[in-house]
Design a protein around this motif. Structure first.
Motif, PDB file in Angstrom:
ATOM      1  N   ALA A  44       0.852  -1.182   0.000  1.00  0.00           N
ATOM      2  CA  ALA A  44       0.000   0.000   0.000  1.00  0.00           C
ATOM      3  C   ALA A  44       0.885   1.227   0.000  1.00  0.00           C
ATOM      4  CB  ALA A  44      -0.914   0.015   1.229  1.00  0.00           C
ATOM      5  N   ALA A  45       0.302   2.338  -0.411  1.00  0.00           N
ATOM      6  CA  ALA A  45       0.962   3.637  -0.278  1.00  0.00           C
ATOM      7  C   ALA A  45       0.284   4.348   0.889  1.00  0.00           C
ATOM      8  CB  ALA A  45       0.792   4.451  -1.550  1.00  0.00           C
ATOM      9  N   VAL A  46       1.082   5.051   1.669  1.00  0.00           N
ATOM     10  CA  VAL A  46       0.582   5.778   2.826  1.00  0.00           C
ATOM     11  C   VAL A  46       0.968   7.237   2.648  1.00  0.00           C
ATOM     12  CG1 VAL A  46       0.701   6.006   5.328  1.00  0.00           C
ATOM     13  CG2 VAL A  46       0.802   3.727   4.283  1.00  0.00           C
ATOM     14  N   LEU A  47      -0.025   8.130   2.747  1.00  0.00           N
ATOM     15  CA  LEU A  47       0.206   9.557   2.553  1.00  0.00           C
ATOM     16  C   LEU A  47      -0.123  10.295   3.847  1.00  0.00           C
ATOM     17  CD1 LEU A  47       0.987  11.568   0.240  1.00  0.00           C
ATOM     18  CD2 LEU A  47      -1.472  11.914  -0.082  1.00  0.00           C
ATOM     19  N   VAL A  48       0.877  10.995   4.378  1.00  0.00           N
ATOM     20  CA  VAL A  48       0.731  11.717   5.636  1.00  0.00           C
ATOM     21  C   VAL A  48       1.438  13.060   5.518  1.00  0.00           C
ATOM     22  CG1 VAL A  48       2.772  10.670   6.717  1.00  0.00           C
ATOM     23  CG2 VAL A  48       0.871  11.429   8.150  1.00  0.00           C
ATOM     24  N   LEU A  49       0.942  14.051   6.245  1.00  0.00           N
ATOM     25  CA  LEU A  49       1.589  15.365   6.213  1.00  0.00           C
ATOM     26  C   LEU A  49       3.020  15.285   6.727  1.00  0.00           C
ATOM     27  CD1 LEU A  49      -1.245  17.731   7.495  1.00  0.00           C
ATOM     28  CD2 LEU A  49      -0.377  17.511   5.158  1.00  0.00           C
ATOM     29  N   ALA A  50       3.858  16.174   6.236  1.00  0.00           N
ATOM     30  CA  ALA A  50       5.265  16.213   6.651  1.00  0.00           C
ATOM     31  C   ALA A  50       5.399  16.522   8.139  1.00  0.00           C
ATOM     32  CB  ALA A  50       6.017  17.261   5.832  1.00  0.00           C
ATOM     33  N   THR A  51       4.391  17.128   8.729  1.00  0.00           N
ATOM     34  CA  THR A  51       4.428  17.486  10.142  1.00  0.00           C
ATOM     35  C   THR A  51       4.011  16.325  11.041  1.00  0.00           C
ATOM     36  OG1 THR A  51       2.190  18.363   9.931  1.00  0.00           O
ATOM     37  CG2 THR A  51       4.018  19.937   9.739  1.00  0.00           C
ATOM     38  N   ASP A  52       3.558  15.209  10.446  1.00  0.00           N
ATOM     39  CA  ASP A  52       3.058  14.057  11.204  1.00  0.00           C
ATOM     40  C   ASP A  52       3.831  12.792  10.863  1.00  0.00           C
ATOM     41  OD1 ASP A  52       1.002  15.625  12.322  1.00  0.00           O
ATOM     42  OD2 ASP A  52      -0.325  15.224  10.624  1.00  0.00           O
ATOM     43  N   ARG A  53       3.613  11.777  11.682  1.00  0.00           N
ATOM     44  CA  ARG A  53       4.129  10.437  11.412  1.00  0.00           C
ATOM     45  C   ARG A  53       2.937   9.501  11.298  1.00  0.00           C
ATOM     46  NH1 ARG A  53       7.134   9.238  16.312  1.00  0.00           N
ATOM     47  NH2 ARG A  53       6.666   7.120  15.680  1.00  0.00           N
ATOM     48  N   ALA A  54       3.004   8.578  10.363  1.00  0.00           N
ATOM     49  CA  ALA A  54       1.923   7.603  10.186  1.00  0.00           C
ATOM     50  C   ALA A  54       2.122   6.437  11.145  1.00  0.00           C
ATOM     51  CB  ALA A  54       1.898   7.094   8.750  1.00  0.00           C
ATOM     52  N   ASP A  55       1.039   5.956  11.698  1.00  0.00           N
ATOM     53  CA  ASP A  55       1.075   4.804  12.601  1.00  0.00           C
ATOM     54  C   ASP A  55       1.074   3.528  11.755  1.00  0.00           C
ATOM     55  OD1 ASP A  55       0.844   2.920  14.575  1.00  0.00           O
ATOM     56  OD2 ASP A  55      -0.809   3.909  15.617  1.00  0.00           O
ATOM     57  N   ILE A  56       2.221   3.218  11.210  1.00  0.00           N
ATOM     58  CA  ILE A  56       2.386   2.065  10.322  1.00  0.00           C
ATOM     59  C   ILE A  56       2.166   0.753  11.079  1.00  0.00           C
ATOM     60  CG2 ILE A  56       3.991   0.823   8.793  1.00  0.00           C
ATOM     61  CD1 ILE A  56       3.179   3.556   7.668  1.00  0.00           C
ATOM     62  N   ASN A  57       2.796   0.626  12.249  1.00  0.00           N
ATOM     63  CA  ASN A  57       2.782  -0.642  12.976  1.00  0.00           C
ATOM     64  C   ASN A  57       1.447  -1.003  13.608  1.00  0.00           C
ATOM     65  OD1 ASN A  57       5.447  -1.490  12.464  1.00  0.00           O
ATOM     66  ND2 ASN A  57       6.185   0.013  13.928  1.00  0.00           N
ATOM     67  N   ASN A  58       0.566  -0.062  13.778  1.00  0.00           N
ATOM     68  CA  ASN A  58      -0.740  -0.370  14.360  1.00  0.00           C
ATOM     69  C   ASN A  58      -1.860  -0.154  13.353  1.00  0.00           C
ATOM     70  OD1 ASN A  58       0.005  -1.150  17.090  1.00  0.00           O
ATOM     71  ND2 ASN A  58       0.714   0.956  17.286  1.00  0.00           N
ATOM     72  N   VAL A  59      -2.159   1.091  13.035  1.00  0.00           N
ATOM     73  CA  VAL A  59      -3.315   1.392  12.188  1.00  0.00           C
ATOM     74  C   VAL A  59      -3.168   0.779  10.792  1.00  0.00           C
ATOM     75  CG1 VAL A  59      -4.700   3.232  11.134  1.00  0.00           C
ATOM     76  CG2 VAL A  59      -3.822   3.506  13.459  1.00  0.00           C
ATOM     77  N   VAL A  60      -2.043   1.016  10.135  1.00  0.00           N
ATOM     78  CA  VAL A  60      -1.869   0.525   8.762  1.00  0.00           C
ATOM     79  C   VAL A  60      -1.782  -1.001   8.749  1.00  0.00           C
ATOM     80  CG1 VAL A  60      -0.382   0.564   6.714  1.00  0.00           C
ATOM     81  CG2 VAL A  60      -0.820   2.677   7.993  1.00  0.00           C
ATOM     82  N   ARG A  61      -1.049  -1.579   9.683  1.00  0.00           N
ATOM     83  CA  ARG A  61      -0.924  -3.044   9.750  1.00  0.00           C
ATOM     84  C   ARG A  61      -2.290  -3.699   9.922  1.00  0.00           C
ATOM     85  NH1 ARG A  61      -1.120  -6.465  13.653  1.00  0.00           N
ATOM     86  NH2 ARG A  61      -0.962  -4.866  15.262  1.00  0.00           N
ATOM     87  N   ARG A  62      -3.083  -3.185  10.850  1.00  0.00           N
ATOM     88  CA  ARG A  62      -4.423  -3.755  11.075  1.00  0.00           C
ATOM     89  C   ARG A  62      -5.327  -3.544   9.858  1.00  0.00           C
ATOM     90  NH1 ARG A  62      -3.825  -1.453  16.222  1.00  0.00           N
ATOM     91  NH2 ARG A  62      -5.298   0.200  15.696  1.00  0.00           N
ATOM     92  N   HIS A  63      -5.243  -2.374   9.251  1.00  0.00           N
ATOM     93  CA  HIS A  63      -6.085  -2.084   8.097  1.00  0.00           C
ATOM     94  C   HIS A  63      -5.789  -3.028   6.931  1.00  0.00           C
ATOM     95  CE1 HIS A  63      -8.848   0.361   5.788  1.00  0.00           C
ATOM     96  NE2 HIS A  63      -7.989   0.286   4.783  1.00  0.00           N
ATOM     97  N   LEU A  64      -4.523  -3.344   6.745  1.00  0.00           N
ATOM     98  CA  LEU A  64      -4.138  -4.258   5.659  1.00  0.00           C
ATOM     99  C   LEU A  64      -4.278  -5.725   6.064  1.00  0.00           C
ATOM    100  CD1 LEU A  64      -1.012  -2.440   4.183  1.00  0.00           C
ATOM    101  CD2 LEU A  64      -3.358  -2.461   3.304  1.00  0.00           C
ATOM    102  N   ASP A  65      -4.590  -5.969   7.347  1.00  0.00           N
ATOM    103  CA  ASP A  65      -4.759  -7.311   7.880  1.00  0.00           C
ATOM    104  C   ASP A  65      -3.521  -8.178   7.617  1.00  0.00           C
ATOM    105  OD1 ASP A  65      -6.025  -9.411   9.226  1.00  0.00           O
ATOM    106  OD2 ASP A  65      -6.986 -10.156   7.381  1.00  0.00           O
ATOM    107  N   VAL A  66      -2.370  -7.645   8.055  1.00  0.00           N
ATOM    108  CA  VAL A  66      -1.108  -8.385   7.940  1.00  0.00           C
ATOM    109  C   VAL A  66      -0.500  -8.545   9.328  1.00  0.00           C
ATOM    110  CG1 VAL A  66      -0.632  -7.703   5.560  1.00  0.00           C
ATOM    111  CG2 VAL A  66       0.184  -6.259   7.427  1.00  0.00           C
ATOM    112  N   ARG A  67       0.303  -9.594   9.481  1.00  0.00           N
ATOM    113  CA  ARG A  67       0.920  -9.874  10.781  1.00  0.00           C
ATOM    114  C   ARG A  67       2.073  -8.918  11.081  1.00  0.00           C
ATOM    115  NH1 ARG A  67      -0.495 -14.754  12.991  1.00  0.00           N
ATOM    116  NH2 ARG A  67       1.516 -15.111  13.955  1.00  0.00           N
ATOM    117  N   LYS A  68       2.902  -8.682  10.077  1.00  0.00           N
ATOM    118  CA  LYS A  68       4.037  -7.766  10.205  1.00  0.00           C
ATOM    119  C   LYS A  68       4.023  -6.834   9.016  1.00  0.00           C
ATOM    120  CE  LYS A  68       7.972  -9.390  11.893  1.00  0.00           C
ATOM    121  NZ  LYS A  68       9.227 -10.150  11.954  1.00  0.00           N
TER     122      LYS A  68
END
Length: 175
Positions: free
Chosen positions: A76-100
């Motif tokens: 997936a591609a993840v788009l977030v403002l330069a002033t923020d960090r994306a929660d890859i390990n929790n929100v994105v991982r759960r959304h994509l339904d992957v273990r790691k």
């Protein structure tokens, strides 16, 4: 500070030479897209914003992530403002339904997208890839994103990115 900064922006539709090939092929889906040529050595967000007076709160970074589930690789591609960090390990991982999940290796991201590292953008990604857009990007209105090349940037209406096939707006920012 505005998104435009000190750059001169022109219609991206009239300047495909300033876009990576997959971005140029998909740019019609983003009617507001404008492009500006930049120094490729200043493509990284912090350097870009400082050099060209573009507001970091109107600059969005796009990263490619990959995770596995049952032997299947999900990207997936993840788009977030330069002033923020994306929660890859929790929100994105759960959304994509992957273990790691992890950031895709640079050479893999470049090969799969057909874009230069440091210029990867949500426009023109491989068909079927989800594009996860943080709510803050949508709220920012006009945002500066990559053009697929390090030598230019795109200025687009975030709402047009959110309307693209495969795009989903989520609360991705940490903090």
């Amino acid at each position: 500070m505005s998104a435009e900064g000190t750059l001169t922006w022109t219609s991206a539709h009239q300047h495909p030479e300033l876009l990576a090939a997959p971005v140029a092929a998909a740019i019609d889906a983003v009617p507001s897209a404008r492009v500006a040529e930049i120094d490729p050595g200043l493509a990284d967000t912090a350097a870009f914003c400082e050099a060209y007076g573009s507001a970091p709160e109107h600059s969005a970074n796009c990263v490619v992530v990959a995770g596995r589930r049952g032997g299947e690789v999900r990207r997936a591609a993840v788009l977030v403002l330069a002033t923020d960090r994306a929660d890859i390990n929790n929100v994105v991982r759960r959304h994509l339904d992957v273990r790691k999940i992890s950031f895709a290796p640079m050479d893999e991201a470049v090969e799969l997208t057909g874009m230069e590292y440091g210029g990867i953008t949500p426009v023109g990604l491989p068909e079927g890839w989800p594009v996860l857009i943080d709510e803050g990007v949508l709220a920012a209105g006009d945002v500066v994103i990559g053009s697929g090349l390090r030598a230019s940037k795109l200025l687009v209406a975030a709402a047009e990115l959110a309307a693209q096939p495969g795009a989903e707006v989520l609360d991705l920012a940490i903090g």
